[in-house]
Design a protein around this motif. Sequence first.
Motif, PDB file in Angstrom:
ATOM      1  N   ARG A   2      38.415  34.782  38.238  1.00 33.42           N
ATOM      2  CA  ARG A   2      39.322  34.163  39.204  1.00 33.42           C
ATOM      3  C   ARG A   2      39.705  32.766  38.738  1.00 33.42           C
ATOM      4  O   ARG A   2      39.101  32.203  37.828  1.00 33.42           O
ATOM      5  CB  ARG A   2      38.656  34.127  40.574  1.00 33.42           C
ATOM      6  N   ILE A   3      40.690  32.182  39.404  1.00 30.39           N
ATOM      7  CA  ILE A   3      41.227  30.891  38.990  1.00 30.39           C
ATOM      8  C   ILE A   3      40.163  29.790  39.048  1.00 30.39           C
ATOM      9  O   ILE A   3      40.129  28.913  38.190  1.00 30.39           O
ATOM     10  CB  ILE A   3      42.487  30.517  39.808  1.00 30.39           C
ATOM     11  N   SER A   4      39.270  29.862  40.023  1.00 32.18           N
ATOM     12  CA  SER A   4      38.217  28.844  40.124  1.00 32.18           C
ATOM     13  C   SER A   4      37.289  28.906  38.912  1.00 32.18           C
ATOM     14  O   SER A   4      36.866  27.869  38.385  1.00 32.18           O
ATOM     15  CB  SER A   4      37.432  29.005  41.421  1.00 32.18           C
ATOM     16  N   ASP A   5      36.979  30.113  38.458  1.00 41.32           N
ATOM     17  CA  ASP A   5      36.131  30.261  37.272  1.00 41.32           C
ATOM     18  C   ASP A   5      36.859  29.788  36.019  1.00 41.32           C
ATOM     19  O   ASP A   5      36.280  29.100  35.175  1.00 41.32           O
ATOM     20  CB  ASP A   5      35.708  31.727  37.099  1.00 41.32           C
ATOM     21  N   ALA A   6      38.119  30.166  35.887  1.00 41.51           N
ATOM     22  CA  ALA A   6      38.914  29.735  34.727  1.00 41.51           C
ATOM     23  C   ALA A   6      39.038  28.216  34.705  1.00 41.51           C
ATOM     24  O   ALA A   6      38.973  27.587  33.644  1.00 41.51           O
ATOM     25  CB  ALA A   6      40.287  30.388  34.759  1.00 41.51           C
ATOM     26  N   SER A   7      39.189  27.624  35.865  1.00 38.06           N
ATOM     27  CA  SER A   7      39.286  26.171  35.973  1.00 38.06           C
ATOM     28  C   SER A   7      37.984  25.512  35.519  1.00 38.06           C
ATOM     29  O   SER A   7      37.993  24.556  34.743  1.00 38.06           O
ATOM     30  CB  SER A   7      39.609  25.790  37.414  1.00 38.06           C
ATOM     31  N   ARG A   8      36.879  26.028  36.000  1.00 31.96           N
ATOM     32  CA  ARG A   8      35.575  25.463  35.654  1.00 31.96           C
ATOM     33  C   ARG A   8      35.301  25.596  34.158  1.00 31.96           C
ATOM     34  O   ARG A   8      34.890  24.648  33.500  1.00 31.96           O
ATOM     35  CB  ARG A   8      34.481  26.172  36.461  1.00 31.96           C
ATOM     36  N   ILE A   9      35.561  26.766  33.604  1.00 36.60           N
ATOM     37  CA  ILE A   9      35.279  27.016  32.183  1.00 36.60           C
ATOM     38  C   ILE A   9      36.181  26.185  31.274  1.00 36.60           C
ATOM     39  O   ILE A   9      35.741  25.639  30.266  1.00 36.60           O
ATOM     40  CB  ILE A   9      35.417  28.522  31.866  1.00 36.60           C
ATOM     41  N   SER A  10      37.457  26.077  31.632  1.00 36.74           N
ATOM     42  CA  SER A  10      38.418  25.376  30.769  1.00 36.74           C
ATOM     43  C   SER A  10      38.439  23.870  30.995  1.00 36.74           C
ATOM     44  O   SER A  10      38.923  23.126  30.149  1.00 36.74           O
ATOM     45  CB  SER A  10      39.824  25.935  30.996  1.00 36.74           C
ATOM     46  N   GLY A  11      37.942  23.434  32.165  1.00 35.18           N
ATOM     47  CA  GLY A  11      38.020  22.004  32.490  1.00 35.18           C
ATOM     48  C   GLY A  11      39.407  21.592  32.945  1.00 35.18           C
ATOM     49  O   GLY A  11      39.728  20.410  32.994  1.00 35.18           O
ATOM     50  N   VAL A  12      40.247  22.566  33.270  1.00 32.27           N
ATOM     51  CA  VAL A  12      41.617  22.331  33.726  1.00 32.27           C
ATOM     52  C   VAL A  12      41.673  22.696  35.206  1.00 32.27           C
ATOM     53  O   VAL A  12      41.130  23.712  35.623  1.00 32.27           O
ATOM     54  CB  VAL A  12      42.618  23.190  32.918  1.00 32.27           C
ATOM     55  N   SER A  13      42.315  21.859  35.995  1.00 32.24           N
ATOM     56  CA  SER A  13      42.376  22.124  37.427  1.00 32.24           C
ATOM     57  C   SER A  13      43.142  23.407  37.730  1.00 32.24           C
ATOM     58  O   SER A  13      43.985  23.846  36.939  1.00 32.24           O
ATOM     59  CB  SER A  13      43.048  20.951  38.153  1.00 32.24           C
ATOM     60  N   ALA A  14      42.842  23.995  38.881  1.00 37.50           N
ATOM     61  CA  ALA A  14      43.567  25.193  39.319  1.00 37.50           C
ATOM     62  C   ALA A  14      45.052  24.880  39.444  1.00 37.50           C
ATOM     63  O   ALA A  14      45.900  25.715  39.110  1.00 37.50           O
ATOM     64  CB  ALA A  14      43.004  25.698  40.646  1.00 37.50           C
ATOM     65  N   ARG A  15      45.364  23.689  39.893  1.00 33.35           N
ATOM     66  CA  ARG A  15      46.773  23.273  40.009  1.00 33.35           C
ATOM     67  C   ARG A  15      47.450  23.295  38.643  1.00 33.35           C
ATOM     68  O   ARG A  15      48.582  23.756  38.504  1.00 33.35           O
ATOM     69  CB  ARG A  15      46.843  21.885  40.637  1.00 33.35           C
ATOM     70  N   SER A  16      46.756  22.789  37.625  1.00 30.83           N
ATOM     71  CA  SER A  16      47.321  22.799  36.270  1.00 30.83           C
ATOM     72  C   SER A  16      47.490  24.224  35.762  1.00 30.83           C
ATOM     73  O   SER A  16      48.486  24.533  35.096  1.00 30.83           O
ATOM     74  CB  SER A  16      46.439  21.997  35.314  1.00 30.83           C
ATOM     75  N   LEU A  17      46.534  25.083  36.066  1.00 32.43           N
ATOM     76  CA  LEU A  17      46.659  26.479  35.647  1.00 32.43           C
ATOM     77  C   LEU A  17      47.895  27.114  36.268  1.00 32.43           C
ATOM     78  O   LEU A  17      48.634  27.844  35.595  1.00 32.43           O
ATOM     79  CB  LEU A  17      45.404  27.265  36.024  1.00 32.43           C
ATOM     80  N   ARG A  18      48.141  26.823  37.537  1.00 25.80           N
ATOM     81  CA  ARG A  18      49.348  27.360  38.188  1.00 25.80           C
ATOM     82  C   ARG A  18      50.611  26.777  37.539  1.00 25.80           C
ATOM     83  O   ARG A  18      51.605  27.484  37.367  1.00 25.80           O
ATOM     84  CB  ARG A  18      49.325  27.049  39.678  1.00 25.80           C
ATOM     85  N   TYR A  19      50.557  25.492  37.191  1.00 24.20           N
ATOM     86  CA  TYR A  19      51.690  24.840  36.521  1.00 24.20           C
ATOM     87  C   TYR A  19      51.953  25.500  35.164  1.00 24.20           C
ATOM     88  O   TYR A  19      53.104  25.798  34.826  1.00 24.20           O
ATOM     89  CB  TYR A  19      51.417  23.345  36.354  1.00 24.20           C
ATOM     90  N   TYR A  20      50.902  25.733  34.390  1.00 20.43           N
ATOM     91  CA  TYR A  20      51.069  26.395  33.095  1.00 20.43           C
ATOM     92  C   TYR A  20      51.715  27.759  33.276  1.00 20.43           C
ATOM     93  O   TYR A  20      52.563  28.170  32.482  1.00 20.43           O
ATOM     94  CB  TYR A  20      49.726  26.570  32.385  1.00 20.43           C
ATOM     95  N   GLU A  21      51.319  28.455  34.323  1.00 19.97           N
ATOM     96  CA  GLU A  21      51.920  29.762  34.596  1.00 19.97           C
ATOM     97  C   GLU A  21      53.390  29.608  34.970  1.00 19.97           C
ATOM     98  O   GLU A  21      54.250  30.335  34.466  1.00 19.97           O
ATOM     99  CB  GLU A  21      51.167  30.456  35.728  1.00 19.97           C
TER     100      GLU A  21
END
Length: 121
Positions: A2-21
Motif C-alpha cells: 500500500r501507499i503507506s508502506d511504499a512511502s515508508r520504504i522509499s522515504g517519499v511522502s504519500a503526497r509525493s507518490l501521488r504527485y509522481y503518479e
Amino acid sequence: MRISDASRISGVSARSLRYYEDEGLIVPGRCGNGFRDYCRSTVDRVLVIRSLLESGLPVRLIRDVLPSLTDGAGAGTDAVCAEFLHEVRSYRDRLAARIAVLSEQQAALDVYLREARRTDP
C-alpha cells in the motif's frame, strides 16, 4: 504494498507518490478496492526519481528519460543516454549562469551595505 508502506520504504511522502503518479513518472497497480498497489520495482523507480529531483532536474526531463534509466537496456538506449547527458549539461550550464548573476547581485548588495555603514551616524 500500500501507499503507506511504499512511502515508508522509499522515504517519499504519500503526497509525493501521488504527485509522481499524476506526472506520469510512476504507474502503481490497483487493488480490487481501488487502493494503489506498489511493487518493489515501482519503489525502486521512486528512489531514482527522488535522486534526480534532489539533483535539481526538472520533472519534464526526468519524465523523458526515466524509462531508459529504469527499464533496462533497449534499442536506442545509448542515444537516449547521450541526449539525457546533453540535457543535464545544458541545465547545469543554465543553473551556473543564474548562480553567477545572483553572486554578482549579492556582491553589489555587500558593497551597498558596507557603504551604508560608513555613512551611518
